[in-house]
Design a protein around this motif. Structure first.
Motif, PDB file in Angstrom:
ATOM      1  N   UNK A 112       0.756  -1.103   0.056  1.00 33.75           N
ATOM      2  CA  UNK A 112      -0.332   0.091  -0.288  1.00 33.75           C
ATOM      3  C   UNK A 112       0.679   1.384   0.101  1.00 33.75           C
ATOM      4  N   UNK A 113       2.013   0.896   0.770  1.00 30.18           N
ATOM      5  CA  UNK A 113       2.799   2.702   0.559  1.00 30.18           C
ATOM      6  C   UNK A 113       3.332   3.071  -1.017  1.00 30.18           C
ATOM      7  N   UNK A 114       4.007   1.298  -1.727  1.00 24.41           N
ATOM      8  CA  UNK A 114       4.384   1.362  -2.724  1.00 24.41           C
ATOM      9  C   UNK A 114       2.789   2.250  -3.076  1.00 24.41           C
ATOM     10  N   UNK A 115       2.520   1.674  -3.442  1.00 21.50           N
ATOM     11  CA  UNK A 115       0.844   1.959  -4.461  1.00 21.50           C
ATOM     12  C   UNK A 115       0.592   3.659  -3.962  1.00 21.50           C
ATOM     13  N   UNK A 116       0.283   4.034  -2.549  1.00 20.60           N
ATOM     14  CA  UNK A 116       0.436   5.460  -2.700  1.00 20.60           C
ATOM     15  C   UNK A 116       1.622   6.536  -3.401  1.00 20.60           C
ATOM     16  N   UNK A 117       2.326   6.224  -4.282  1.00 24.42           N
ATOM     17  CA  UNK A 117       3.968   6.498  -4.172  1.00 24.42           C
ATOM     18  C   UNK A 117       3.364   6.611  -5.400  1.00 24.42           C
ATOM     19  N   UNK A 118       3.069   5.560  -6.484  1.00 25.80           N
ATOM     20  CA  UNK A 118       2.467   5.258  -7.930  1.00 25.80           C
ATOM     21  C   UNK A 118       3.727   4.346  -8.096  1.00 25.80           C
ATOM     22  N   UNK A 119       3.967   3.444  -7.031  1.00 23.30           N
ATOM     23  CA  UNK A 119       4.947   2.690  -7.796  1.00 23.30           C
ATOM     24  C   UNK A 119       4.316   1.916  -8.888  1.00 23.30           C
TER      25      UNK A 119
END
Length: 475
Positions: A112-119
């Motif tokens: 979810x952290x990666x997704x928040x940063x649009x990784x």
């Protein structure tokens, strides 16, 4: 009382299977089932009508435990010893369940952290084709690889989101999505962090990272490749996409953040680091996941996603926001399921735990374990594979089947890939079904046969590899 515990489990499971018609979240019956099973087990034990098996394999009930300790502790003290033995067994099962849940919470938070940063938007730049067949293989390969790293459910969600930007026509897109379910489940089967069931087997010391990769990567590749080869010749994957696949470079850059690449590679790298940490330290996997989450969280606190990054915007990319987005209902579902299966494993039938008794009965009816596990694969298409694998771990003994035994590898493969045969048979399938409103009957008619062919081809490949390996050892 044993019948009541079994009935509670069966009724709860039926409600879980029919969660959609009943419009009831499956977490509710799972939690009720876990609590009621242990409550019935406790009532029966304290009344002296039920025997339980502890973590050392010792069978005892209130009366024989009391009589064994009455002379030393007195009658009241002996009752306390018996109750402590029962509570100790409960705490052991809760501890093993908590290991899995903490591991999953850590992995889900990192994703979810990666997704928040649009990784995951970085993946869009890797798809540079309008050819339908090439696109099928590109997204399939991404699904197979990503599912081994971030688990099959998350990989499916990421790729369905990606396909919405690449294939605007839903009628064309659902074919790709359905094949991604097969690829993601196949990719998750050979990795200890690729599927909940392989994670359970790994944490439960039934399989090792090296053992899974050595014996399952080829069958999993076959399970993925065979349906994709066949699908390449089907009409939906012929020709080119009618619309332009690639977005404009400017729009692509607008979709990313300054931190996208950093967080993508850091997040994936720290998840992959967990098995390495376990190998180096011999500590349980959840500790490695705690370390990985701590590192990703630390970096996310200081990285700047945007040029003009203000303190007010920081909350939008924080780990606190990521924690609020993880599916706690899924975590609680696993808690209920695993604890209810633990109750079945603890209650004694015919001198052994009830699941062990089921295994002995199956052995007498179907002496070939390979056939039993293939049946488990078909059942995982209908029934959630988490309780099936949890039950199998209670059915077979580590003494008879040590770590990395053929049985555990085949269970990991069958439970992981068999669910692809129905859209409701896996977490990846259910996610795809919900996101794209894929019809159960459509999937059954168009895709189930492809999933079956892949499952069968992979199973045959696994048996050939294991047989050749065992013959090599004998010679």
């Amino acid at each position: 009382m044993v019948a009541a515990i079994v009935a509670c489990f069966v009724i709860g499971y039926i409600v879980i299977v029919f969660e959609h018609p009943l419009r009831l979240d499956k977490t509710v019956p799972a939690l009720l089932m876990g609590a009621v099973c242990w409550a019935l087990l406790s009532l029966g034990f304290n009344a002296g009508t039920l025997e339980v098996v502890n973590t050392e394999g010792e069978v005892f009930n209130m009366f024989n435990s009391v009589s064994g300790h009455a002379q030393e502790f007195g009658h009241a003290g002996a009752h306390e010893v018996a109750e402590e033995g029962f509570v100790g067994t409960l705490l052991h099962h809760l501890g093993k369940t908590a290991e899995i849940l903490i591991f999953l919470i850590g992995a889900m938070t990192i994703v979810e952290i990666v997704d928040l940063h649009r990784g995951f938007d970085v993946l869009k730049g890797w798809v540079r084709t309008r050819n339908k067949k090439k696109l099928l293989w590109i997204v399939g390969a991404l699904g197979f690889i990503l599912s081994a790293i971030i688990d099959n459910l998350t990989a499916t969600i990421v790729l369905v989101t990606l396909l919405r930007k690449l294939v605007p026509d839903r009628e064309e897109r659902i074919w790709y999505v359905a094949l991604i379910v097969i690829a993601a489940n196949a990719g998750g089967a050979w990795s200890p962090i690729g599927d909940v069931t392989t994670t359970m087997l790994w944490i439960g010391k039934r399989v090792s990272t090296a053992g899974l990769m050595e014996f399952l990567i080829v069958p999993s590749l076959v399970c993925f490749a065979v349906p994709f080869v066949i699908a390449s010749f089907l009409k939906p994957f012929q020709g080119n996409l009618a619309t332009v696949v690639l977005t404009e470079a400017e729009e692509e850059e607008q979709g990313r953040l300054l931190s996208s690449k950093t967080m993508l590679f850091l997040g994936l790298g720290m998840i992959v680091f967990v098995p390495i940490f376990k190998t180096l330290t011999h500590l349980p996997p959840y500790l490695g996941m705690m370390l990985s989450l701590g590192v990703v969280w630390l970096v996310s606190e200081y990285i700047h996603p945007e040029e003009d990054f203000t303190e007010e915007r920081k909350v939008q990319y924080s780990a606190h926001k990521a924690l609020s987005r993880i599916e706690m209902s899924s975590i609680l579902f696993f808690l209920g399921i695993l604890m209810s299966v633990a109750a079945l494993e603890t209650v004694v039938v015919n001198g052994v735990g009830s699941l062990r008794a089921v295994a002995e009965s199956l052995r007498s009816v179907i002496p070939n374990e390979d056939i039993v596990i293939v049946v488990l694969g078909f059942l995982s298409a209908i029934i959630d594979n988490v309780p099936l694998v949890a039950a199998s771990m209670g059915m077979y003994d580590l003494g008879t089947h040590p770590i990395d035994a053929r049985l555990w590898h085949f269970i990991a493969y069958s439970a992981g890939t068999g669910g692809s045969m129905l859209i409701i048979g896996s977490a990846a399938g259910v996610a795809a079904m919900g996101m794209e409103r894929i019809d159960f009957i459509w999937y059954f008619k168009k895709i189930a046969w492809l999933a079956f062919v892949g499952f069968a081809a992979g199973a045959v490949t696994f048996l050939v590899i294991e047989t050749a390996f065992n013959l090599g050892i004998e010679h």
